[in-house]
Design a protein around this motif. Sequence first.
Motif, PDB file in Angstrom:
ATOM      1  N   GLU A   1     -52.369   9.702 -79.777  1.00 60.87           N
ATOM      2  CA  GLU A   1     -51.458   8.973 -78.880  1.00 60.87           C
ATOM      3  C   GLU A   1     -50.055   9.556 -78.972  1.00 60.87           C
ATOM      4  N   GLY A   2     -49.631   9.914 -80.195  1.00 60.04           N
ATOM      5  CA  GLY A   2     -48.319  10.514 -80.368  1.00 60.04           C
ATOM      6  C   GLY A   2     -48.202  11.856 -79.678  1.00 60.04           C
TER       7      GLY A   2
ATOM      8  N   LEU B   1     -42.709  14.868 -85.700  1.00 59.10           N
ATOM      9  CA  LEU B   1     -43.630  13.741 -85.813  1.00 59.10           C
ATOM     10  C   LEU B   1     -43.457  13.172 -87.219  1.00 59.10           C
ATOM     11  N   LEU B   2     -42.740  12.064 -87.320  1.00 55.23           N
ATOM     12  CA  LEU B   2     -42.425  11.453 -88.614  1.00 55.23           C
ATOM     13  C   LEU B   2     -43.549  10.503 -89.005  1.00 55.23           C
ATOM     14  N   LEU B   3     -44.221  10.805 -90.106  1.00 52.47           N
ATOM     15  CA  LEU B   3     -45.394  10.036 -90.533  1.00 52.47           C
ATOM     16  C   LEU B   3     -44.959   8.876 -91.416  1.00 52.47           C
ATOM     17  N   SER B   4     -44.975   7.684 -90.836  1.00 46.41           N
ATOM     18  CA  SER B   4     -44.529   6.468 -91.531  1.00 46.41           C
ATOM     19  C   SER B   4     -45.557   5.376 -91.269  1.00 46.41           C
TER      20      SER B   4
ATOM     21  N   GLN C   1     -38.587   7.439 -80.655  1.00 54.40           N
ATOM     22  CA  GLN C   1     -39.760   6.799 -80.080  1.00 54.40           C
ATOM     23  C   GLN C   1     -40.733   6.464 -81.207  1.00 54.40           C
ATOM     24  N   ILE C   2     -41.395   5.313 -81.087  1.00 50.07           N
ATOM     25  CA  ILE C   2     -42.349   4.856 -82.086  1.00 50.07           C
ATOM     26  C   ILE C   2     -43.719   4.694 -81.431  1.00 50.07           C
TER      27      ILE C   2
END
Length: 207
Positions: free
Chosen positions: A48-49, A133-136, A185-186
């Motif tokens: 989705e990201g 792409l920040l993986l949180s 964006q989340i």
Amino acid sequence: METSLPQLRLLAQTDNTRSIQTILHNTTTSKSDFEFHANRLIRLVVEEGLDKLPLSDAAIVTPTGESFAGKKFTQGICGVTIMQSGSAMEHGLRECCKSIHIGHILIQHDESHAHPQVYYAKLPDDAGKRLILLLSPIIYSGQTTIKAIEVLQEFGVPESSIRILNLFATPSGVKSVIDKHPNIQIVSSEVSEYCCSMHFESRYFGT
């Protein structure tokens, strides 16, 4: 949580997605089942990201000689893990982006500091030119994610180039992040108060 926020994109709440979320929320789920189904959800969030990234037209020729009007990414991509919980998402990201560069940020809380402290940060030299792409995977208060965004900005990453890939978040956590950094964006599977009691990191890693 208002899903009409332009900065927030939720996975479609299909029966399949909801069944995975149910297994992860269930306190009786075993460690192996939790990890397996978390990895399934991670893959869905990553895809989705990727769908949120800018694309341009790409005309190619197929093996049968036919023309195909396709798409391609317009900018390099870099994954950034918020250690340790974000490490759970690295494999899913690499499954979708085989040769992706991945940076790491270690942020911890301790009794002597009221706010999260950065203990380690290493990103590719050209991170500022890439989409991040920040993986949180879990956003509770949002303070750790906010601190990670500040680290990215120190490395020259524009706020508008940051996409947060998240599994579960609280409404207050999402609001804190967006209020502080309105141009990010989340992408998340679920925004609710339930994630507060999930204990994702300990259940995924068995710690």
